[in-house]
Write a protein that holds these residues in place. Sequence first.
Motif, PDB file in Angstrom:
ATOM      1  N   PHE A 297      58.097  36.751  74.454  1.00 21.41           N
ATOM      2  CA  PHE A 297      59.073  35.664  74.330  1.00 21.41           C
ATOM      3  C   PHE A 297      59.659  35.312  75.700  1.00 21.41           C
ATOM      4  O   PHE A 297      59.878  34.138  76.008  1.00 21.41           O
ATOM      5  N   ALA A 298      59.904  36.316  76.525  1.00 16.87           N
ATOM      6  CA  ALA A 298      60.463  36.062  77.851  1.00 16.87           C
ATOM      7  C   ALA A 298      59.508  35.258  78.721  1.00 16.87           C
ATOM      8  O   ALA A 298      59.932  34.527  79.625  1.00 16.87           O
ATOM      9  N   ALA A 299      58.193  35.398  78.440  1.00 14.52           N
ATOM     10  CA  ALA A 299      57.190  34.655  79.205  1.00 14.52           C
ATOM     11  C   ALA A 299      56.967  33.250  78.666  1.00 14.52           C
ATOM     12  O   ALA A 299      56.090  32.537  79.159  1.00 14.52           O
ATOM     13  N   GLY A 300      57.754  32.845  77.657  1.00 16.68           N
ATOM     14  CA  GLY A 300      57.657  31.487  77.131  1.00 16.68           C
ATOM     15  C   GLY A 300      57.010  31.380  75.771  1.00 16.68           C
ATOM     16  O   GLY A 300      56.847  30.266  75.250  1.00 16.68           O
ATOM     17  N   GLY A 301      56.617  32.482  75.180  1.00 17.99           N
ATOM     18  CA  GLY A 301      56.009  32.432  73.859  1.00 17.99           C
ATOM     19  C   GLY A 301      57.019  32.126  72.776  1.00 17.99           C
ATOM     20  O   GLY A 301      58.232  32.332  72.945  1.00 17.99           O
ATOM     21  N   SER A 305      53.804  30.632  67.809  1.00 15.10           N
ATOM     22  CA  SER A 305      52.576  30.957  68.530  1.00 15.10           C
ATOM     23  C   SER A 305      52.220  32.441  68.387  1.00 15.10           C
ATOM     24  O   SER A 305      51.042  32.806  68.332  1.00 15.10           O
ATOM     25  N   LEU A 306      53.257  33.285  68.315  1.00 13.24           N
ATOM     26  CA  LEU A 306      53.009  34.716  68.119  1.00 13.24           C
ATOM     27  C   LEU A 306      52.378  34.973  66.758  1.00 13.24           C
ATOM     28  O   LEU A 306      51.403  35.720  66.638  1.00 13.24           O
ATOM     29  N   ALA A 307      52.942  34.322  65.719  1.00 14.03           N
ATOM     30  CA  ALA A 307      52.412  34.512  64.371  1.00 14.03           C
ATOM     31  C   ALA A 307      50.971  34.022  64.276  1.00 14.03           C
ATOM     32  O   ALA A 307      50.114  34.663  63.668  1.00 14.03           O
ATOM     33  N   GLU A 308      50.699  32.887  64.923  1.00 11.57           N
ATOM     34  CA  GLU A 308      49.348  32.338  64.889  1.00 11.57           C
ATOM     35  C   GLU A 308      48.370  33.247  65.632  1.00 11.57           C
ATOM     36  O   GLU A 308      47.249  33.487  65.176  1.00 11.57           O
TER      37      GLU A 308
END
Length: 426
Positions: A297-301, A305-308
């Motif tokens: 998340f800190a890198a912009g995710g 997008s994580l779930a996908e």
Amino acid sequence: MMSLWLGVVLLCALAAVFVLWPLVRHGNRATENTEEQIADRLAENIRLFHEHIAELESQLAAGRIDQVQFDQLKLEQERALLADETDIRALKHNRIVRVGFKTLSVIALAVIVVAWSFYQHLGSSADVEIRQAQERKLALDEADYKAGRTPDPERARELARLIKERLTDNPEQLQYWFFLARMQMEVNDFTSAVEAYQQVLARDQESPMVMAELAQATFLRDGNKMSPLVSDLVARVLSVEPNNTMALGLAGIEAFGKQDYIGAIKAWRRTINLTGENTSGSQALQAGIERATGLYFAAGGTKESLAEALAGRQVIVSVSLGDGVDARPDQVVFVYARAWQGAKMPLAITRVKVSELPKQVLLTESMAMTPEMSLASVDAVEVVARISQNASATAQPGDWQGSFGPVDMKSSSDAVSVKIDQKLTQ
């Protein structure tokens, strides 16, 4: 070892009793009867001598033999009598039985000494000692665990010492090299553990378990750092054993180090699914997953997008009812994917209601019934939608069903359509 030698001594003593006791008993009886037997045999020989002489005299008187023949035959009888008496008297000094007893005693002792020497050189007394040391260690370690204590590492060091001594005599003992590596890992001597695992791998080059444990030992020896050797070992293990939890854990560490947080999360999640959530290792991996998620998340995710990304392989299925299907709105519709050729167990499964149709359903790897059998385990699937008469996952006569396949899991991304229009008869 003391129990082994005590048993050997007792068995030898028992064997000696069986062999030597009859000799002792017979020897005593023979000694007691010698004088009487000699006297009887002498008397019998003298009686026979007189009978022979009397017969010769009657033959001489009848004229069947002359005086010269008589004298010659009588002389032969006297010589035979003297020879028999000499032989019988010699029995009085014969010590065959007693000499036999002593000889057998010496031979028995010599056999024991020679056997002991051969056993010391060729036997497995060292293996017995190692086994007994292992059993003692296991029992004492178990008692420590039950009492909430940390097992004494000296037990592992002592066992490692015995194994090293045995390997000095027989370096081809594969199981001892492996056992030594485990003992060295237990006392955190990772350098020695790596050397022992390398000895095992040199003799068993295709073992995924040995490669995985060597990778872990090398990783720890190098200060928790991934190296090309560790990466190569992990790749080799996962290519033949995708569910090796040790290799999966290291693969997650490697992915995390490369800032591939999705790869790390996938590897660690798979490990947790295989080992269970309540183990200490799984709890540590869960902490790693949380850290990787935060860095992602800190890198912009984003959550989406994580779930996908974590869904992995997936199939989009558009499910609809065909004309003439007799179904109630509250009936359950099972939508699942199974291998196109192979076992019919669902690789991903979900359920909806008839009242929700038509509907688009997403099947993903996370919907697998077991970690070993998911959409990632095959390259082609068949998609099935079935209305169950009694909400059972097992197909039964009277159910309505539709299917589509094969679906290429490596390239297909479009939705597939499944129309429920076939009634099962068997």
